[in-house]
Each structure stands twice: as C-alpha cells, then as structure tokens.
Scaffold this motif. Structure first.
Motif, PDB file in Angstrom:
ATOM      1  N   ARG A 236      49.391  13.670   0.007  1.00  0.00           N
ATOM      2  CA  ARG A 236      49.977  12.938  -0.962  1.00  0.00           C
ATOM      3  C   ARG A 236      51.039  11.730  -0.136  1.00  0.00           C
ATOM      4  NH1 ARG A 236      53.128  16.347  -5.448  1.00  0.00           N
ATOM      5  NH2 ARG A 236      53.911  17.148  -3.306  1.00  0.00           N
ATOM      6  N   SER A 238      54.310   9.649   0.391  1.00  0.00           N
ATOM      7  CA  SER A 238      55.771  10.125   0.246  1.00  0.00           C
ATOM      8  C   SER A 238      56.536   9.032   0.268  1.00  0.00           C
ATOM      9  CB  SER A 238      56.189  10.617   1.824  1.00  0.00           C
ATOM     10  OG  SER A 238      57.587  10.882   1.780  1.00  0.00           O
ATOM     11  N   SER A 240      60.159   7.324  -2.569  1.00  0.00           N
ATOM     12  CA  SER A 240      61.390   7.802  -2.992  1.00  0.00           C
ATOM     13  C   SER A 240      61.788   6.811  -4.414  1.00  0.00           C
ATOM     14  CB  SER A 240      62.725   7.396  -2.248  1.00  0.00           C
ATOM     15  OG  SER A 240      62.690   6.023  -1.508  1.00  0.00           O
ATOM     16  N   ASP A 323      62.944  11.732  -4.526  1.00  0.00           N
ATOM     17  CA  ASP A 323      61.682  11.783  -3.910  1.00  0.00           C
ATOM     18  C   ASP A 323      60.522  11.676  -4.909  1.00  0.00           C
ATOM     19  OD1 ASP A 323      60.248  12.681  -1.156  1.00  0.00           O
ATOM     20  OD2 ASP A 323      59.354  13.907  -2.958  1.00  0.00           O
ATOM     21  N   ARG A 325      56.024  11.761  -4.880  1.00  0.00           N
ATOM     22  CA  ARG A 325      54.889  11.818  -4.216  1.00  0.00           C
ATOM     23  C   ARG A 325      53.527  12.013  -5.145  1.00  0.00           C
ATOM     24  NH1 ARG A 325      56.269  14.449   1.210  1.00  0.00           N
ATOM     25  NH2 ARG A 325      58.519  14.558   1.045  1.00  0.00           N
ATOM     26  N   GLU A 358      58.084   3.107  -0.610  1.00  0.00           N
ATOM     27  CA  GLU A 358      56.880   3.958  -0.248  1.00  0.00           C
ATOM     28  C   GLU A 358      57.001   4.074   1.189  1.00  0.00           C
ATOM     29  OE1 GLU A 358      52.364   4.297  -1.470  1.00  0.00           O
ATOM     30  OE2 GLU A 358      52.465   2.826   0.021  1.00  0.00           O
ATOM     31  N   TYR A 360      55.311   6.866   3.417  1.00  0.00           N
ATOM     32  CA  TYR A 360      53.834   7.060   3.840  1.00  0.00           C
ATOM     33  C   TYR A 360      52.818   6.881   2.654  1.00  0.00           C
ATOM     34  CZ  TYR A 360      55.556   9.734   7.946  1.00  0.00           C
ATOM     35  OH  TYR A 360      56.074   9.968   9.185  1.00  0.00           O
ATOM     36  N   GLY A 397      52.762  18.255   3.376  1.00  0.00           N
ATOM     37  CA  GLY A 397      53.718  17.027   3.365  1.00  0.00           C
ATOM     38  C   GLY A 397      53.045  15.852   3.800  1.00  0.00           C
ATOM     39  N   ALA A 398      53.723  14.838   4.095  1.00  0.00           N
ATOM     40  CA  ALA A 398      53.450  13.718   4.531  1.00  0.00           C
ATOM     41  C   ALA A 398      53.026  13.625   5.983  1.00  0.00           C
ATOM     42  CB  ALA A 398      54.427  12.445   4.323  1.00  0.00           C
TER      43      ALA A 398
END
Length: 449
Positions: A236, A238, A240, A323, A325, A358, A360, A397-398
């Motif tokens: 996904r 990553s 904010s 955050d 995702r 964005e 990642y 995670g990323a």
C-alpha cells in the motif's frame, strides 16, 4: 468478470493452482518429494554452493548487524555500505556511492552494476537497504543468538535480506552463471526515513529500474498460514493528510447559536464521518495528532504542538495530522474525493480545508507481479522448499519497491524470515537465511538465462 486487485479471478485461480504445486513432475512425484526432478545440473550446483557458504553468510550478517546504521547515523550507514561494497566488487560488480546533497541530511546509497556478456535473459534489479530504525543511541542489543534465532538491530529488516542478495550472487558467481547476467543492485541508505525531496532521494533507484526488466526486493519475509513462507505482489501507498478547521471565537453561551459550533465540534464531525463513510478493504486513515482551541501552534519537523483554550470560549482553530494508506491510484482518488466532500459539509459558523501528500506510491498487485510470484514459488518447490503464499498487502508497511513498481513487474518480501521488525524484539529465523538465498539464486539464474 470478477477481479482481485484488478486481476481476473480466473487468472488468479490459475496462478494459485500453480503456486500450490498441484502439477506433478514428469515421473508423477511432486518437486517437494523429489527436489532434483526439476533442477538442471547447474541449478543443483547452484544450491550446493549456497549451502556450502552458509556459515560464512551468518558471519557476514553478524558483521553487518554489529554496525549500528540508524538512518541518521550517517557514518554507520556508510560503514555497512563499505562492507557490502567490498563483497560486490569481489563478485565482479562495478560499484559507486551515490551521495545526497548535504541539505538532505542523508548518507547516500550503494549502487552496483554487472553487465553480462551476450546477455539474453531478463535484466534484474535487486533492492535492499543499509539503514535501520535503531539510531546510534538505541539501547537495543546489536546481536544476540538464541538457539536457532538471531535477535538484533535490523537483523531481519533488512540486513538479513541484504546478505541473501549477496549470497545468491556469490553462488551464481561460483558456477559461472554471472558471466552472462545483467544485474543491478541498489542498497539505499535512507529507506526507513527517506530524505526529502523524494525526487532526489529515489532518483538512482528509479534510474536503475528504467534499465531493468524485473525488480526483486528483499525486505524480510512474513510467515503465512501454517508457518509457510510468503512473498509480496502488492504494497500500500504511504501518505498523509492535514486537516485545518476554523470557527467563530465567542462566548461559550452562544455555541450552537449565533457563533456556530466552533472548530472542535466541526473537527469531531469530520473525523467521525471519515470513520462512518470511508472504511473499505486495504484503506486506512489514522488521525495521529489533533490540536484545538483559541490558539495553537504546530512544528511539522518534530511532530509536536501546543494549544490554548478556555472552557467558556468557543474554539477558533483546530488541526489534525494523519496517515493515509491505499493500494491503488484509483482507490487514492476515490478516497481523496470522499474526504474533500465530507470536509466541505461544514457545520454553521465553521470552515475547513484538507490537503494530501503521498510519500511512497502504491505497488498495486498486477498480472505481471503474479507471474513473477508464480515463477518464484515454482523455484522454491523445485528446490524442495515448498510452495509459497501471497501475503496480504495490508500486512506490510511501505518499501522502496514501490518507487519502481510503476515501471516494471516486481516482487518483494524475499528476504530472511523474522518477527518484531522495528521493535526491541526484532529477530530472524537463522535457517531462513539459507532458504531465501537458495530461492533467490535459483530465481535470478532462471530469469537471466
């Protein structure tokens, strides 16, 4: 037609069938029962070379883990880079250290290239990273061995994966299979805390991707059902969000009336609406910091802030940092639109605005990624290591693979198996170092033929 992450259900069924090893070998036995059945003599020699060097591989891992290389410990990152650079040079790779501008405050990246003579197979990009989340002042032990497991700083995330890359290449070199292979290796120095701007921080990685056909990344493997090893065809994005809310300051006796609802009630409405209206598979949106009152201040660099307000005053300002995702660009755009629409439905006497960033990009599962996974799982079966599972994107995670996924078919999670990444309990299953190295060596060999 039903789809799974944009891939037809029928296609997924075919890949799943193949990855579970349903097809028998020519003599009727499975590869797991007779590992050598689907292996050429060279491939058998390749696996033997990995096993022969397993002791030295563990020693190399220990040497690298005992060097603290938290992202901001630039000297430590460079020291690990120099250790691995020497290994790659011994294998015939040309290497260079890609410095970052001083203002970015990052150590840089190790880049290595091997151009095969008369190369006919795929050009392969191998991705790792030198840094860990454990900075120089970390109290976590660097290296501890407990029976068949290793505990330490970045042992599985991802120095174990870095060593897997090196051991796979070493085995290929030993049997003469590197001569015709075109391979690029990128060990980034700031994966755990990417430097800004990202356009510069990931320029070398993207450039390497544009000169390659397939990308393999060696972040730590995650165990699936019944303890099976896995790989990752999707990760996904990553990003904010920043939500700023304004209200009309006034006496609290006038709340809900002439002065409206105030900034904090409007913020509560927005966040609760997100919770009620946005939830869907593979999407998360976490409000990590919230400030509200008559006055507030926030420092984005340190992620800290202060707020002032009184019980008898309607709050004028509120701020939320969160955050976000998602698994695809389509899901991103759909979510942005919904969030903007919710933010625009203001309570009386309030206004709000939301912005997005964005960091990642998404690595969306694709037919191409599934095809690579199928080949990787088949290689595992042929080596007698069993079939693999696809890990759900939400469990990861990323990672750096996401910057190259838009350019070429990709697979991640090919490193050593571990638990507790980013925590004081981070560890690695010792035997997984050899398993992963065998799979990687066999996969790279087949891709570059």
């Amino acid at each position: 037609m039903q789809t799974y992450f944009g891939v037809s259900k029928q296609l997924l069924r075919v890949f799943t069938w193949a990855c579970l090893g349903m097809a028998g070998t020519a003599n009727g036995s499975t590869a797991a029962e007779n590992p050598a059945a689907n292996l050429s003599l060279s491939e058998q020699q390749l696996i033997a070379a990995v096993k022969e060097n397993s002791g030295q591989a563990i020693a190399l891992l220990e040497q690298s883990v005992k060097i603290n290389s938290g992202t901001m410990n630039h000297a430590g990152v460079r020291a690990v880079g120099q250790l691995f650079q020497a290994q790659l040079q011994q294998l015939g790779f040309s290497t260079r250290w890609a410095e970052m501008p001083a203002a970015m405050q990052r150590a840089g990246h190790l880049i290595a290239e091997h151009e095969g003579a008369g190369q006919q197979g795929k050009r392969v990009l191998l991705i790792g990273h030198l840094d860990t989340v454990f900075e120089a002042d970390s109290k976590v032990a660097l290296w501890e061995r407990h029976g068949d497991r290793i505990r330490g700083q970045g042992v599985s995330d991802m120095k174990g994966g870095d060593v897997v890359i090196l051991e796979a290449l070493r085995a290929l070199k030993k049997i003469g299979a590197l001569d015709s292979a075109s391979i690029r290796v990128v060990f980034s120095g700031d994966e755990e805390r990417a430097g800004s701007p990202l356009e510069i921080a990931r320029a070398d990685l993207i450039a390497a991707a544009k000169q390659s056909d397939i990308a393999l990344a060696f972040e730590n493997a995650i165990h699936g059902k019944d303890g099976k090893d896995t790989a990752t065809i999707g990760r996904r994005a990553s990003g904010s969000f920043s939500l700023k809310v304004q209200g009309q300051q006034g006496h609290s006796a006038g709340v809900f009336g002439a002065h409206g609802y105030g900034a904090i009630y409007e913020t509560a409405r927005i966040l609760n609406s997100f919770r009620e209206q946005l939830i869907e598979p593979d999407l998360t949106f976490n409000a990590g910091l919230m400030l509200g009152g008559s006055e507030l201040s926030h420092d984005d660099t340190s992620s800290t802030g202060t707020a002032f307000g009184k019980n008898n005053v309607i709050p004028k300002s509120a701020l939320v940092k969160g955050d976000l995702r998602y698994l695809s660009n389509a899901q991103r755009e759909r979510t942005y639109a919904k969030m903007r629409a919710i933010v625009a439905q203001n309570l009386p006497g309030t206004s709000a605005e939301i912005s997005f960033r964005e960091t990642y990009p998404a690595m969306a599962p694709s037919a191409g990624n599934l095809a690579i996974f199928q080949r990787y799982s088949q290689a595992s079966q042929d080596a007698g290591l069993g079939s693999l599972e696809i890990i759900a994107p939400g469990l990861r995670g990323a990672g750096d693979i996401q910057f190259v996924a838009p350019y070429l078919d990709s697979l991640d999670g090919l490193g050593a198996s571990g638990r507790g990444a980013h925590s004081p309990d981070e560890d690695m299953e010792l035997a997984s170092l050899e398993r992963a190295s065998i799979r990687a060596a066999l996969m790279i060999y087949r891709l570059t033929r």
